[in-house]
Design an enzyme around this catalytic site. Structure first.
Site, PDB file in Angstrom:
ATOM      1  N   LYS A   1       1.127  -0.686  -0.167  1.00  0.00           N
ATOM      2  CA  LYS A   1       0.335   0.559   0.250  1.00  0.00           C
ATOM      3  C   LYS A   1       0.604   1.171  -0.030  1.00  0.00           C
ATOM      4  CE  LYS A   1      -3.931  -2.195   2.123  1.00  0.00           C
ATOM      5  NZ  LYS A   1      -5.220  -1.532   1.771  1.00  0.00           N
TER       6      LYS A   1
ATOM      7  N   ARG B   1     -10.590 -10.707   1.297  1.00  0.00           N
ATOM      8  CA  ARG B   1     -11.173 -12.581   0.499  1.00  0.00           C
ATOM      9  C   ARG B   1     -10.515 -14.038   0.610  1.00  0.00           C
ATOM     10  NH1 ARG B   1     -11.444  -9.309  -5.031  1.00  0.00           N
ATOM     11  NH2 ARG B   1     -11.178  -7.385  -3.762  1.00  0.00           N
TER      12      ARG B   1
HETATM   13  N1  BES Z   1      -8.711  -3.884   3.826  1.00  0.00           N
HETATM   14  C1  BES Z   1      -8.326  -3.267   2.586  1.00  0.00           C
HETATM   15  C2  BES Z   1     -10.393  -2.810   1.945  1.00  0.00           C
HETATM   16  C3  BES Z   1      -9.693  -1.304   3.038  1.00  0.00           C
HETATM   17  C4  BES Z   1      -9.306   0.703   2.342  1.00  0.00           C
HETATM   18  C5  BES Z   1     -10.541  -1.186   4.345  1.00  0.00           C
HETATM   19  C6  BES Z   1     -10.131   1.228   2.356  1.00  0.00           C
HETATM   20  C7  BES Z   1     -10.696   0.215   5.193  1.00  0.00           C
HETATM   21  C8  BES Z   1     -10.235   1.334   4.199  1.00  0.00           C
HETATM   22  C9  BES Z   1      -8.623  -4.178   1.854  1.00  0.00           C
HETATM   23  O1  BES Z   1      -7.517  -5.778   2.196  1.00  0.00           O
HETATM   24  C10 BES Z   1      -8.018  -4.271   0.108  1.00  0.00           C
HETATM   25  O2  BES Z   1      -6.491  -3.981   0.211  1.00  0.00           O
HETATM   26  N2  BES Z   1      -8.740  -4.031  -0.887  1.00  0.00           N
HETATM   27  C11 BES Z   1      -8.258  -3.716  -2.597  1.00  0.00           C
HETATM   28  C12 BES Z   1      -8.768  -4.901  -2.860  1.00  0.00           C
HETATM   29  C13 BES Z   1      -7.812  -4.568  -4.369  1.00  0.00           C
HETATM   30  C14 BES Z   1      -6.595  -5.117  -3.713  1.00  0.00           C
HETATM   31  C15 BES Z   1      -8.855  -5.260  -5.225  1.00  0.00           C
HETATM   32  C16 BES Z   1      -8.542  -2.310  -2.246  1.00  0.00           C
HETATM   33  O3  BES Z   1     -10.089  -2.368  -1.986  1.00  0.00           O
HETATM   34  O4  BES Z   1      -8.498  -1.552  -3.150  1.00  0.00           O
HETATM   35 MN    MN Z   2      -5.512  -5.052   1.798  1.00  0.00          MN
END
Ligand code: BES
Ligand code: MN
Ligand code: ZN
Length: 505
Positions: free
Chosen positions: A287, A361
């Site tokens: 991230k 997921r």
């Molecule tokens: N934990 C994150 C989602 C999230 C985003 C939670 C903002 C709380 C606030 C999740 O694991 C994630 O990183 N999702 C990705 C998925 C993508 C890589 C398909 C996302 O939403 O960018």
């Molecule tokens: Mn994530």
């Protein structure tokens, strides 16, 4: 805060602050009922004061008036309850939340409070329950790390004693309502505390330890599965996510069995599954700094499941409930999983890792299969799953996906009663191809279009044919500023929706 009930007259109580509701009519506050009685005691000046202070009597508005010895209470706190015809449980929660914050701000240690006039479906016990929830939820704070530098910026002291005073509720009924409110608020506070704690404190193993304590206090059964047991189950998706962390993944399984008055009413078995990524760096699909900053919240689904499990007995839940918390930390190391890896989940479905940041997921896949195999007749998962859910619905509304219309309707009803804004989203069949794998069955990402939907479509492959609902709480698990009874930081979202859905009444 000690919250009790007394039959009688609120105006006679010698306390620091007396809370009295004020309704609204077409053009503004209506000084009737108890407020009018208080006004008479104050020499009739209340109407002038209300006009001067521009008190609107809208939900959330309050006005504090010094009584200057004209009432036994030192201050009168008027709390707006809006139009009587619109009064419902959540409006009562919000009105008493505002009153409690005003009382605390004024430094009150003792408070006596009237109740709202009975309106529609909201009888005395129901409004007492809602008001008590409101004051407890609103006054939550997480101050354990406040240190010496806070000395010049002290937080107002908590109210010690809050007494609801009314002639409209029987004492034993009132006591039961207050106990229930305390248990519900304790469940929410537990979830908030776990989320507010940093990831240096909450990791999969410490979360399991806390769950063991909760289980002991709440009379729940508990089993914790570590890497070895997860390996035996073939839970390759959850194991992969946890591999990069020094703290091993833990599948925390709590079981509630109804007893006493709650038994034997139903043969439904509910499975609750919570995503508990105690920190989400994104893994090798790392991230950005901004994206990672808040990622201690990524265990909010698991925290909500634990908070709800702790209060099931208090709300009279008549069903067996399995609460499964999928705890893992998504880190980077020489052991971590990689983009391109192929994982096999415990139901034999194979998954191509297209992003190590779509880890929620993956842990839920094995969590859903595990819970289905415990004999659940329906599954409900909660997860801070996608940024796309935040883009779609913002920070105030949870995204609901469901395989079954009845389950969706019942959850939407419960969410609305709980005041947790929730909106149903579609499981668009045609989008399945976005997650179809190339050398495996599924990809763990579906691209940017409809990211919350493709995540939900992915989860569907692990519901083992059971009715299933998924709450994407990525937007609602934490708040950037306080609003009503939602404090800044962790909100504890989901706990009250679940408890409303699972309550005996
Ligand atoms: N934990 C994150 C989602 C999230 C985003 C939670 C903002 C709380 C606030 C999740 O694991 C994630 O990183 N999702 C990705 C998925 C993508 C890589 C398909 C996302 O939403 O960018
Ligand atoms: Mn994530
Ligand atoms: Zn995540």
């Amino acid at each position: 805060m000690d919250v009790t009930f007394q039959s009688g007259e609120p105006l006679t109580h010698a306390v620091d602050a007396l809370v009295v509701p004020v309704t609204r009519t077409g053009d503004g506050p209506e000084v009737g009922g108890l407020a009018a009685e208080a006004a008479a005691k104050l020499g009739g000046e209340l109407k002038t004061l209300i006009a001067d202070a521009r008190f609107t009597a809208k939900i959330g508005s309050t006005l504090r008036v010094p009584t200057l010895g004209n009432l036994p209470a030192r201050h009168l706190i008027l709390t707006g309850i809006g139009y009587p015809a619109r009064l419902d449980a959540d409006r009562v929660r919000r009105a008493w939340a505002a009153a409690a914050l005003a009382a605390r701000q004024s430094g009150a240690k003792t408070v006596a409070s009237a109740l709202p006039p009975a309106a529609g479906a909201l009888d005395g016990p129901a409004s007492l329950l809602a008001a008590a929830e409101g004051i407890r939820l609103a006054t939550y704070r997480f101050t354990k790390y406040y240190g010496a530098a806070r000395k010049d910026d002290p937080v107002p002291a908590a109210v010690d004693r809050w007494t609801f005073v009314s002639d409209g509720v029987e004492a034993n009924v009132a006591a039961a309502a207050l106990d229930q409110a305390a248990a519900i608020a304790a469940g929410v506070s537990l979830a908030r505390d776990l989320v507010n704690e940093p990831a240096s404190v909450i990791n999969p193993v410490s979360m399991a330890d806390i769950a063991r304590e909760v289980a002991k206090d709440a009379g729940l059964e508990i089993t914790v599965l570590g890497p070895e047991e997860l390996g035996k189950l073939g839970a390759g998706a959850m194991l992969a996510v946890g591999k990069g962390s020094a703290t091993p993944p833990q599948l925390i399984h709590l079981t509630y069995r109804p007893s006493g008055a709650n038994t034997g009413k139903d043969d439904r078995v509910i499975g609750l599954i919570g995503k508990a990524i105690t920190f989400d760096t994104g893994g090798y699909s790392i991230k950005t700094h901004e994206g990672m900053l808040e990622m201690k919240v990524d265990m909010s689904g698991g925290a909500a499941v634990l908070g709800a499990m702790a209060a099931l007995a208090a709300v009279g839940c008549p069903y067996v409930v399995h609460g499964v918390i999928c705890a893992a930390e998504n880190m980077i190391s020489d052991k971590a999983f990689r983009p391109g890896d192929i994982l096999t989940a415990s139901n034999g479905v194979t998954i191509e890792v297209h992003s190590t940041d779509a880890e929620g997921r993956l842990v839920l896949a094995d969590g859903l299969v595990y819970t289905a195999r415990q004999g659940a007749t329906e599954l409900i998962d909660l997860a801070t799953l996608t940024g796309a859910a935040v883009v779609a619905l913002g920070n105030g509304t949870t995204a609901l996906f469901a395989s079954d219309d009845d389950l969706a309707a019942a959850l939407l009803d419960a969410a609305s009663e709980a005041g947790e804004s929730t909106w149903r989203m579609p499981l668009t069949k045609g989008m399945e191809e976005q997650i179809r794998g190339h050398i495996g069955d599924l990809k763990n990402t579906g691209g940017r279009p409809g990211g919350a939907i493709t995540a939900a479509l992915f989860l569907q492959h692990f519901r083992e044919g059971l009715p299933w609902a998924h709450l994407d709480i990525a937007g609602t698990a934490s708040a950037s500023k306080a609003r009503g009874y939602i404090p800044k930081g962790a909100t504890g979202t989901g706990v009250r929706t679940l408890l409303t859905y699972l309550s005996g009444s």
